[in-house]
Design an enzyme around this catalytic site. Structure first.
Site, mmCIF file in Angstrom:
data_model
loop_
_atom_site.group_PDB
_atom_site.id
_atom_site.type_symbol
_atom_site.label_atom_id
_atom_site.label_comp_id
_atom_site.label_asym_id
_atom_site.label_seq_id
_atom_site.Cartn_x
_atom_site.Cartn_y
_atom_site.Cartn_z
ATOM 1 N N GLN A 96 7.396 10.579 4.125
ATOM 2 C CA GLN A 96 6.214 8.574 3.855
ATOM 3 C C GLN A 96 6.166 8.366 2.395
ATOM 4 O O GLN A 96 5.776 9.111 1.679
ATOM 5 C CB GLN A 96 5.026 8.960 5.120
ATOM 6 C CG GLN A 96 4.752 7.469 4.207
ATOM 7 C CD GLN A 96 2.903 7.644 5.281
ATOM 8 O OE1 GLN A 96 2.887 7.731 4.732
ATOM 9 N NE2 GLN A 96 3.181 7.122 6.551
ATOM 10 N N GLY A 97 6.594 7.118 1.658
ATOM 11 C CA GLY A 97 6.681 6.716 0.488
ATOM 12 C C GLY A 97 5.272 5.489 0.759
ATOM 13 O O GLY A 97 5.696 4.330 0.343
ATOM 14 N N SER A 149 1.465 5.977 -0.419
ATOM 15 C CA SER A 149 0.493 5.726 -1.423
ATOM 16 C C SER A 149 1.093 6.091 -3.225
ATOM 17 O O SER A 149 2.830 6.595 -2.861
ATOM 18 C CB SER A 149 -0.634 7.417 -0.946
ATOM 19 O OG SER A 149 -1.179 7.205 -0.749
ATOM 20 N N SER A 194 4.614 14.577 2.443
ATOM 21 C CA SER A 194 4.727 15.652 2.354
ATOM 22 C C SER A 194 5.806 15.921 3.088
ATOM 23 O O SER A 194 7.234 15.419 3.361
ATOM 24 C CB SER A 194 4.044 15.913 4.098
ATOM 25 O OG SER A 194 3.075 16.780 4.009
ATOM 26 N N GLU A 222 -0.248 5.759 18.892
ATOM 27 C CA GLU A 222 -0.913 6.772 18.214
ATOM 28 C C GLU A 222 -2.430 6.797 19.154
ATOM 29 O O GLU A 222 -1.938 8.119 20.445
ATOM 30 C CB GLU A 222 -2.336 6.714 17.124
ATOM 31 C CG GLU A 222 -3.054 7.801 17.107
ATOM 32 C CD GLU A 222 -3.887 7.551 16.431
ATOM 33 O OE1 GLU A 222 -4.977 7.278 16.479
ATOM 34 O OE2 GLU A 222 -3.483 7.287 14.995
#
Lengths: 303, 385, 303, 385
Positions: free
Chosen positions: B128-129, B131, B163, B246
């Site tokens: 994931q990019g 932040s 991560s 979710e």
């Protein structure tokens, strides 16, 4: 009555602060972390030369002849700068273990209430123990407080170090106060610089109030430490340790919260303050022990 | 108010339990935390086993290749895998729980066909990019720029807290495509291959001493316009849709794990004598009560999600996260009290957990941000000027 | 699994809320406070007629035949409306003490763990005790929970009320949750209306975050109470009381803080919530007792 | 760092102690809390005795009729009177500690001559008319209007939280004299006779059930312009000057009282067996440590005040007040734990104290306001937009 430090005391504090700023600034601290070498023998000797360890030794014995009030001021500075190593044990060993007063010897102590001992691999002696025991190295949470585990029969009995507990607790409390004051500064600086949602985060009440409570904790603890240094009362020493432990730990955590993700990185100094605060909270006298001692004194005083 | 499971759900649990009992002993040894290729292989191997057993994409819609399971079945799956000590979702986290669901909801047929099957089969890893160093809580202020050049975007900027960046094949990337628009309206969602020229990954060391995260630097990286999911400048909305996937299950495994930790703490305290201190004992008793309530709150949220269209809104999760992150930090403080000075040693696993737990009140929305959300969106209090 | 209240359960809750809104709204509450009469016999009978006390009595015994889940929902409403009187004891006495089920008798209990008993002067019977003991009136902090002190030999032994403790604790927890939810509403309403420094105080993060934490506490406690009602597990009942006591007391205090000076007046309802929450926290099972029970269950479960 | 007292201070303490030992037994019985005339007479009687013994206006400047004592002497005075169980300053509070010092600092010679001696002699009682129902934390937004009419102001509005209003002779009143000016710049300070036509006092019941405070309604009350202290529209500054008169001693008596309460709590807990619970015992031990530190912080503030021009600024007091008000509320929560269910009875004095203590985090600047002050004025954090 003038509870504030005297001019001489302020000068002493300023001198130590200047020495540490020059000799153990942020780069030196991070270099220690990177190399994993906690005790810098050169710095240790310089501290010795500056009277850090011999401070309370009578002049007749080659000491500086000062008292606990002066000692807590200089330990506060060491706590602020996060100087690693068994500063308290070596200070207590001045006049007892050869070389401690001058800073040519590094003396640690069994101050963690069990079979763990800090800085054993870097120490020349252990306060109240005969000889240097062997120990198994243990991976330590604080990168600048290496730990060893020692065979139980090599752990000194309580009585052998009992005489040092109160002063050890007080000087450790002074280190905690220095750290607690420093994390207020770090939090305030970050909150003033970091912008989110178009303004410095320090303009948000939530951040502002975290910082304000940090200062309250640090100032109350500092007062308790200074008072205990002046009076030497057993209850006041216990209160000093209790409040200073709380201030150092809680302030480091709030400082981390103010820093957000940046505070969670190895590069930020926040974690070094928190980990050291955790170590010191276990040293000499825990919160539960301090509270029990205070309860006892309270009941005695209530008659 | 019904906390019993249907026959079908009980059957699902029993079969899953059986499969776990059979499968877990066959797994290879866990790789060391520093062995990123080993971790990738291990996590993808586990995903392949799930795929073969029919558990892959359990909560994904059927038309996206998933099993279309109910939130309750998903809860049971997460509960049982955690109880059995199965591998954590690991390298498959972003693919299964964020990028995949986003593509399933907003991607074209071609995009779904290209990216979803490899996630389910355990062939490709996503990271994931989102932040950026200067956009933490204020995520929408991100500054990584994407400039159209023919059929490509040319991207320059940096991302943080990524991560598995070292071993990912793809990155779900938020970029600014319109610097003039209000901050939420100039963002686009792109799928970026991690081996594209100009991508540099630098491990980021956390205070726990580990390198679970990385910084990702982007220097004129080219990504085809065709790999944008959703409309240009609509990326903020696109990325928000996955929250509804979710369905109340975000912390199921973690609550189960905390309850197990509490049991271990009690046993340790009993063994080392500290259990005899009523103050510590009661502290553990209180935590046991709190985590019990958090487990029930999870069941509540899942029940809500199961019966409402679109699943649980993110704001319901804010209440849970505030309570949970505080309780979990308190759990490890209690662990330190149980251990005494031994808590200073990294050889006690709770010490590392304690360090990691320091991020819970910060990551994925600080507690301060969560309180704003609860106050403004649930309680309806006014925004400050 | 569907943890949410069923349609029937929601209808029951709405019915009790409507009954109380009409019969015991704010004016009636303040009238009780002014007169000092806690138990309104008419209301008690109406609650009886609505099935409040006979809710869990089997239909064969003239009850409603429902269970603890329905009971906690209606008690939550009573807690929200601050209905005074020994609601829990009378409910527990249904089927045991004549008239309790119908609301024609008012039954109290020795649920304060000592020689104090609430509502003795207004009660027809005491749960688990033979006859009505004499008692000395004691000035009570909660204006709607009158207290008497009873001679120690008239206090029932623990065993005589032991069977009621768990259910008593759970229903009391439901009252606490109702109060905790109500004080969130009161705080939010005040924060939205009261202006200071040119904006509603609810726009200040400090106030906003107080309110948010109030909701978190109330929702976690409510979930614990509902779960305990469904499962009846001893640990879950203890957790429900523990968390609900905390939520009610802490929320009332935060609500007072949000109200500022206005919250410190007799005219505001905040203090009635706080004082009642203090009473209930002492009833049936204290925090320390609940924590010990939970600790025991934790250790058992850990094997 | 010196916590010893000079010979002169020790002598001062000894003489005071001797005088208290002789005088206190001669005092009449304390009036009941509801007997306002009785309370006025009792408090003024005590003030007259102080005056005759040379202790009146101890901390006032000599040229205002005071004794010009040092902050340390004032600390000793407050400590010893509290220890001896002497009457509280009561009805003389506003006159001695707020209105008097304000007039001493800002009044004309004629105003000083008219108002100060009766305060010192115990002849006149002052009350305070600052707070208003719609101006709580935001005191400067007060709306009570004063309109010039010849040599008078004509005043209409209402005040709240006024102590001793029923029996006061004078009220130090903040009024708005320029509604067009910025809120801090249109306020004036007036001395209003409480028997002026148009003044109505209505007791205000607190949650403790008492009527320590009143509301004061003003309906075209006439106050001579000559009775304004300081310049017109300069009232905000005028009223702030008294803060420096306090010189760190504001909570001396209260800290001494809390320490005594802690001792009583310990004795009670020992007697009723709860002392054997280590959690409660340690809670009391911690409070003993905290109040010890607060006592030292008081000495610190007094030391600062004694050596600095103008006394302790109000902001130093914010740190103290935040710590103190929290500790004192915690003290009474601990008292309730010591008492158990008996804490529900008003016949236990701590129960009433517990109720009163609920105001500590609200009155004289809420803890939220105090934290703003600490953050902005001490730590230098920016104001929010």
């Amino acid at each position: 009555m003038d509870f504030r430090p005297t001019e001489d005391q302020r000068a002493l504090r300023a001198g130590v602060r200047a020495l540490l700023a020059g000799r153990y600034g942020r780069e030196a601290l991070r270099a220690s972390v990177d190399t994993g070498v906690a005790v810098d023998r050169g710095l240790w000797r310089e501290l010795g030369e500056a009277g850090f360890f011999a401070l309370r030794l009578p002049e007749s014995e080659g000491g500086v002849g000062l008292g606990l009030p002066e000692a807590v001021l200089v330990f506060e500075e060491a706590g602020r700068a996060l100087v690693p190593g068994p500063l308290v044990a070596t200070h207590l060993a001045a006049g007892v273990v050869p070389g401690a007063a001058a800073g040519t010897a590094v003396v640690t102590a069994f101050d963690l209430g069990g079979d763990l001992v800090a800085h054993l691999g870097e120490a020349d002696a252990v306060l109240g123990a005969a000889g240097l025991p062997d120990g198994e190295p243990v991976r330590a949470a604080d990168p600048l407080t290496p730990l060893h585990r020692v065979a139980p029969h090599r752990v000194p009995r309580r009585g052998d170090v009992g005489a040092y507990v109160a002063e050890g607790a007080l000087l450790t409390a002074a280190l905690q106060v220095g750290s607690a004051l420093r994390t207020v500064e770090l939090a305030v600086r970050h909150a003033g610089e970091r912008e989110q949602f178009g303004q410095p985060i320090g303009a948000f009440q939530a951040v502002k109030h975290l910082c304000a409570q940090m200062l309250v904790r640090a100032e109350v603890a500092r007062t308790a430490v200074y008072a205990a240094a002046v009076t030497g009362g057993a209850g006041e020493v216990a209160a000093a340790k209790l409040l200073a432990d709380g201030a150092a730990v809680d302030n480091a955590r709030d400082c981390l919260q103010v820093h957000g993700g940046m505070g969670f990185t190895w590069e930020a100094d926040v974690h070094l303050h928190l980990k050291r605060a955790w170590v010191r909270a276990e040293q000499w006298r825990t919160a539960a022990e301090a509270e029990e001692l205070l309860a006892e004194e309270l009941l005695d005083s209530a008659g | 108010m019904d906390l019993t499971y249907t026959d079908e759900e009980r059957d699902f649990r029993a079969r899953l339990r059986e499969w776990l009992a059979k499968t877990l002993p066959e797994l290879p040894a866990r790789p060391s935390p520093d062995d990123w290729p080993g971790r990738r292989a291990y996590d993808l191997g586990w995903q392949r086993r799930l795929y073969e057993a029919g558990y892959a994409g359990l909560h994904w819609p059927v038309d996206a290749g998933g099993r279309g399971a109910t939130p309750t079945q998903h809860l049971i799956f997460l509960e049982e895998t955690e109880r059995a000590g199965a591998p954590y979702v690991g390298a498959n986290f972003v693919g299964l729980l964020h990028a995949g669901p986003t593509i399933a909801a907003e991607g074209t047929a071609a995009q779904r066909a290209r990216w979803l099957p490899p996630v389910l089969r355990g062939d490709e890893v996503w990271c994931q990019g989102f932040s950026e160093p200067d956009a933490g809580s204020d995520l929408a202020s991100l500054r990584t720029r994407a400039v159209r050049d023919g059929d490509d975007y040319v991207i320059t900027g940096s991302k943080i807290w990524t991560s598995h960046a070292e071993v990912a094949d793809w990155c779900e990337l938020l970029v600014r495509t319109d610097p003039e628009a209000p901050k939420h309206r100039g963002i686009s969602w792109l799928a970026m291959p991690m081996d594209a020229p100009g991508v540099t990954v630098r491990p980021l060391r956390t205070l726990a001493g580990s390198t679970e995260f990385a910084e990702v630097f982007l220097d004129e990286v080219r990504v085809p316009v065709a790999d944008r999911v959703g409309a240009e400048n609509d990326g903020w909305r696109v990325t928000m849709v996955t929250l509804s996937f979710e369905r109340g299950t975000a912390f199921v495994g973690e609550v189960v794990a905390c309850r197990r930790t509490l049991g271990e703490l009690a046993r340790t305290a009993k063994a080392n004598g500290r259990w005899d201190d009523p103050a510590l004992r009661r502290r553990l008793g209180r935590l046991y009560g709190e985590f019990g309530a958090l487990w029930r709150l999870t069941q509540w949220n899942v029940s809500e999600a199961e019966r409402s269209a679109g699943g649980v809104p993110g704001i319901g999760g804010s209440v849970f996260k505030l309570a949970y992150s505080h309780a979990r930090q308190e759990l490890y403080d209690a662990a330190a009290e149980v251990l005494g000075a031994a808590s200073l040693s990294l050889e006690e696993e709770w010490t590392l957990d304690r360090l990691s737990s320091l991020s819970y009140t910060i990551a994925a929305g600080t507690s301060q941000i969560q309180r704003n959300i609860v106050a403004e969106r649930i309680l309806g209090l006014p925004k400050g000027r």
